[in-house]
Design an enzyme around this catalytic site. Structure first.
Site, PDB file in Angstrom:
ATOM      1  N   ARG A   1      64.891  20.812  16.500  1.00  0.00           N
ATOM      2  CA  ARG A   1      64.947  22.244  16.898  1.00  0.00           C
ATOM      3  C   ARG A   1      65.427  22.211  18.309  1.00  0.00           C
ATOM      4  NH1 ARG A   1      60.129  25.658  15.742  1.00  0.00           N
ATOM      5  NH2 ARG A   1      60.475  27.731  16.554  1.00  0.00           N
TER       6      ARG A   1
ATOM      7  N   LYS B   1      56.386  27.701   5.643  1.00  0.00           N
ATOM      8  CA  LYS B   1      57.423  26.764   5.214  1.00  0.00           C
ATOM      9  C   LYS B   1      57.130  26.449   3.676  1.00  0.00           C
ATOM     10  CE  LYS B   1      55.376  22.912   7.896  1.00  0.00           C
ATOM     11  NZ  LYS B   1      55.548  21.763   8.610  1.00  0.00           N
TER      12      LYS B   1
ATOM     13  N   LYS C   1      65.620  26.438   5.807  1.00  0.00           N
ATOM     14  CA  LYS C   1      64.981  25.524   6.755  1.00  0.00           C
ATOM     15  C   LYS C   1      65.861  24.277   6.762  1.00  0.00           C
ATOM     16  CE  LYS C   1      60.599  23.337   7.664  1.00  0.00           C
ATOM     17  NZ  LYS C   1      61.289  22.303   8.379  1.00  0.00           N
TER      18      LYS C   1
HETATM   19  P1  ATP Z   1      58.468  19.806  10.102  1.00  0.00           P
HETATM   20  O1  ATP Z   1      59.897  19.858  10.701  1.00  0.00           O
HETATM   21  O2  ATP Z   1      58.039  18.622   9.788  1.00  0.00           O
HETATM   22  O3  ATP Z   1      58.363  21.022   8.979  1.00  0.00           O
HETATM   23  P2  ATP Z   1      57.059  20.582  12.428  1.00  0.00           P
HETATM   24  O4  ATP Z   1      55.831  20.470  12.769  1.00  0.00           O
HETATM   25  O5  ATP Z   1      58.274  20.123  13.309  1.00  0.00           O
HETATM   26  O6  ATP Z   1      57.363  20.204  10.816  1.00  0.00           O
HETATM   27  P3  ATP Z   1      57.184  23.281  11.420  1.00  0.00           P
HETATM   28  O7  ATP Z   1      56.667  24.398  12.195  1.00  0.00           O
HETATM   29  O8  ATP Z   1      56.247  22.705  10.655  1.00  0.00           O
HETATM   30  O9  ATP Z   1      57.674  22.383  12.734  1.00  0.00           O
HETATM   31  O10 ATP Z   1      58.515  23.765  10.881  1.00  0.00           O
HETATM   32  C1  ATP Z   1      59.132  24.345  11.439  1.00  0.00           C
HETATM   33  C2  ATP Z   1      60.481  23.647  11.807  1.00  0.00           C
HETATM   34  O11 ATP Z   1      61.602  23.772  10.777  1.00  0.00           O
HETATM   35  C3  ATP Z   1      61.006  23.921  13.221  1.00  0.00           C
HETATM   36  O12 ATP Z   1      60.441  23.367  14.199  1.00  0.00           O
HETATM   37  C4  ATP Z   1      62.506  23.963  13.388  1.00  0.00           C
HETATM   38  O13 ATP Z   1      62.902  22.624  13.703  1.00  0.00           O
HETATM   39  C5  ATP Z   1      62.888  23.715  11.465  1.00  0.00           C
HETATM   40  N1  ATP Z   1      63.813  24.949  11.256  1.00  0.00           N
HETATM   41  C6  ATP Z   1      64.719  24.759  10.282  1.00  0.00           C
HETATM   42  N2  ATP Z   1      65.173  26.001   9.918  1.00  0.00           N
HETATM   43  C7  ATP Z   1      64.564  26.782  10.449  1.00  0.00           C
HETATM   44  C8  ATP Z   1      64.444  28.346  10.338  1.00  0.00           C
HETATM   45  N3  ATP Z   1      65.480  28.984   9.620  1.00  0.00           N
HETATM   46  N4  ATP Z   1      63.424  28.862  10.941  1.00  0.00           N
HETATM   47  C9  ATP Z   1      62.573  28.188  11.810  1.00  0.00           C
HETATM   48  N5  ATP Z   1      62.696  26.890  11.806  1.00  0.00           N
HETATM   49  C10 ATP Z   1      63.289  26.201  11.268  1.00  0.00           C
END
Ligand code: ATP
Length: 643
Positions: free
Chosen positions: A303, A475, A298
């Site tokens: 994103r 996650k 992660k």
């Molecule tokens: P947070 O970033 O605080 O965890 P969020 O609400 O932005 O929360 P989440 O769905 O909770 O998003 O966590 C996924 C986020 O992690 C994605 O939006 C992306 O930006 C990031 N990410 C990093 N590596 C990956 C991966 N391998 N696959 C998917 N998402 C990833």
């Protein structure tokens, strides 16, 4: 018949086929929707209005319906085009004063009493004596003027905005001023979520088709048609979130053929799939029991949804569908290096991560957030950005959402190649034992990542689900494991003046989560730790312009009493020791108990400028976190007792 409320939402005497939709009909519908909390009623009221709009539009006119829909969701264009309202309080006060002949001091004091500028505008209008009845407002007139306001920029734009708003307000009657002002503020606050608008739009289309063809379906058949219609529209819209394309297609080809006409299209960003948090590796194994899954790093960046059109244009979009091509001109330039021959068009899901130019090591998210959001010049860039691609959603004319992750990954690796420091595939491991996952998690943290993403690999469960926070993506962050608890993304709605050294800045803040059903910001805690002096100074600078005379109408305050209120716009990521029930705060109130939920020992982590206020942690998520904590405490106690 109970669903048909056309006579209630119509204006007196109706309007003729081909005439512009009267704004009065829309305002009437909004008032009825605001007056009920029942989703079914809200849906049938809006369905009835949209049905009238469809039936009274001339053949070939798709704009009437399109603009009505835009005004219902209070937007003027697709998100990625970024034509936004959100006019500041002082400008609106000025326009209300000018159009009703009242002094600013009186308008301000009314606002203190009412807490809602929309109401203030409506009351000011209704108390005003006018000689002539103004010409009634229409939907196209309001829509195009709102657009003019949103688009006006440059040095005299403030005056121009005030003059257009004044003109609009001068023509308002009845409830209209209230909704015009709220639209301008950026939020209607009538408890009408976008998904309800989608359902109403689908229902109106189905009913219009039925009435037009003179068919008489029995109750069961009609219910099935309505259900099928809304599921088609929701799924199409999640692939192609663009009403400019979907609404005309609905009217031209009909709802049953909508999928043939509207598909994921490079250039139109879709809302990304999101993940659920997990607290331990054991929980991952429980949830994915017996299924094949994969763990990926992660990455701690931003994103990035990367699109390439058949003509070679590259676009980078944020988590909120904002066009980031101007923030990342380096990515736009680099990307083609990683594209293998035969790849003409695609949509990639990825993370943009800052890396050290010399060592190639990953750097934390903060490095990227230092970049300007626009007009970045490649030659000025200090911090290098590398794309870590983890999914492929579209390739050479074909959407891949309904292929499983194994297939999507194969296509990703077949059509792209890694380029040092520019483009990599997200590191992954498909091993499934607790020890393997633990080792991989440790490695990810050592390499500068936040932890792991664990994803379903096979079957329908691994399809890409746009805009969903799905249980098929979990996650696993290092922070959770350290026992600190989940982090939350919260909106700053109030401030407390500092004491001692901090008297020139705010020393503490009131935070809120977001409830998308009621469209309310619900207070959750006061936070005063985790801030350095510099941070407080920079928060002061960012928040001062957002100060309001009183809490905005969509903040459910509870017993909190900050010294100043802010427009709910800033989002902060916050850590907490745990959650507790609270007599003061309103977060998730009613979801667990009559009391709200609050954070204990909240600590500031970072500003989340990649999130809008509406993307803050939801009240349902807060309730879920609280319930998980209660469960965990229960089982810990039990274990202790067993021992
Ligand atoms: P947070 O970033 O605080 O965890 P969020 O609400 O932005 O929360 P989440 O769905 O909770 O998003 O966590 C996924 C986020 O992690 C994605 O939006 C992306 O930006 C990031 N990410 C990093 N590596 C990956 C991966 N391998 N696959 C998917 N998402 C990833």
């Amino acid at each position: 018949a109970a669903l048909d409320r056309r006579s209630e939402v119509d204006v007196q005497g109706g309007w003729k086929v081909g005439d512009p939709v009267p704004y009065a009909a829309l305002a009437k519908t909004f008032a009825l929707i605001e007056a009920t909390t029942k989703r079914i009623e809200k849906t049938s009221l809006l369905t009835s209005l949209l049905l009238l709009v469809i039936q009274r539009s001339k053949k070939g006119d798709t704009d009437s319906l399109l603009r009505t829909v835009y005004l219902c969701i209070n937007r003027l264009s697709p998100d990625y085009i970024g034509i936004e309202l959100g006019i500041g309080e002082s400008l609106l006060i000025k326009a209300i004063g000018e159009s009703t002949g009242r002094s600013l001091a009186i308008v301000k004091s009314d606002l203190k009493k009412e807490g809602d500028l929309g109401l203030v505008a409506k009351n000011s209008k209704n108390n005003q004596k006018t000689l002539f009845k103004p010409r009634p407002l229409s939907v196209p007139f309001v829509f195009s003027h709102l657009k003019d306001i949103a688009l006006s920029s440059g040095h005299s734009s403030q005056n121009k905005k005030v003059s257009i708003i004044t003109k609009l307000l001068a023509a308002c009657q009845g409830e209209e001023a209230k909704y015009i002002v709220r639209s301008l503020e950026g939020k209607l606050r009538i408890g009408l979520a976008e998904r309800t608008v989608l359902v109403a739009l689908a229902h109106a289309t189905v009913l219009a088709e039925q009435e037009q063809t003179g068919k008489r379906w029995n109750k069961e058949k009609l219910a099935a048609r309505l259900e099928e219609g809304s599921s088609i529209l929701k799924s199409v819209y999640s692939e192609l979130p663009n009403y400019d394309q979907v609404v005309p297609a609905l009217l031209n080809v009909g709802i049953s053929k909508l999928h043939d006409d509207c598909k994921l299209t490079p250039g139109v960003p879709l809302k990304p799939m999101l993940a659920k948090p997990t607290k331990a590796i054991g929980e991952v194994l429980d949830r994915f029991e017996g299924k094949r899954f994969t763990c990926e790093y992660k990455y701690d960046g931003e994103r990035a949804q990367v699109h390439m059109l058949p003509d070679g244009t590259v676009g980078v979009f944020s988590r909120n569908s904002e066009d980031m091509s101007k923030k990342y001109p380096d990515l736009v330039e680099q990307l083609p290096h990683a594209v293998k021959e035969g790849t003409q068009s695609f949509v990639l899901d990825a993370e943009a991560v800052a890396i050290d130019r010399t060592t190639g090591k990953l750097m934390p998210f903060q490095e990227l957030s230092k970049r300007k959001r626009k007009d970045v010049k490649v030659e000025d860039i200090q911090v290098r950005v590398c794309i870590f691609a983890f999914d492929l959603l579209f390739l050479n004319g074909e959407p891949l959402l309904k292929k499983n992750l194994v297939e999507r990954r194969e296509l990703l690796q077949k059509h792209f190649k890694p380029v040092d420091g520019e483009f990599q595939f997200a590191r992954s491991s498909d091993n499934e034992s607790t020890e393997d996952i633990q080792t991989f998690l440790d490695e990810s943290v050592k390499d500068g990542c936040e932890g792991l993403m664990v994803k379903m690999l096979e079957s329908e469960a691994s399809y890409y689900e746009p805009s969903r926070r799905s249980v098929n993506w979990l996650k696993l962050k290092k922070d959770y494991l350290a026992g600190v608890g989940d982090s939350l993304d919260l909106v700053v709605v109030g401030g407390y003046y500092g004491k001692g050294k901090r008297t020139n800045v705010y020393g503490a803040f009131l935070l809120a989560c977001y409830d998308s059903d009621s469209e309310e910001f619900q207070t959750i805690c006061k936070i005063g730790t985790g801030f350095s002096e510099e941070m407080l100074a920079s928060h002061y600078e960012a928040l001062k312009p957002l100060e309001l005379a009183t809490a905005r109408g969509d903040v459910k305050v509870g017993g909190a009493k900050p010294d100043v209120w802010f427009e709910p716009r800033m989002v902060w990521e916050v850590l907490t020791a745990d959650l507790s029930l609270s007599p003061v705060y309103t977060a998730a109130m009613g979801l667990i108990e009559d009391r709200g939920v609050s954070l204990r020992f909240p600590r500031f982590l970072r500003v989340r400028d990649d999130k809008n206020a509406d993307d803050a942690t939801g009240s349902d998520q807060v309730a879920e976190m609280y319930e998980r904590q209660v469960l965990a405490q229960g089982s810990a106690k039990k274990k202790k007792g067993d021992g």
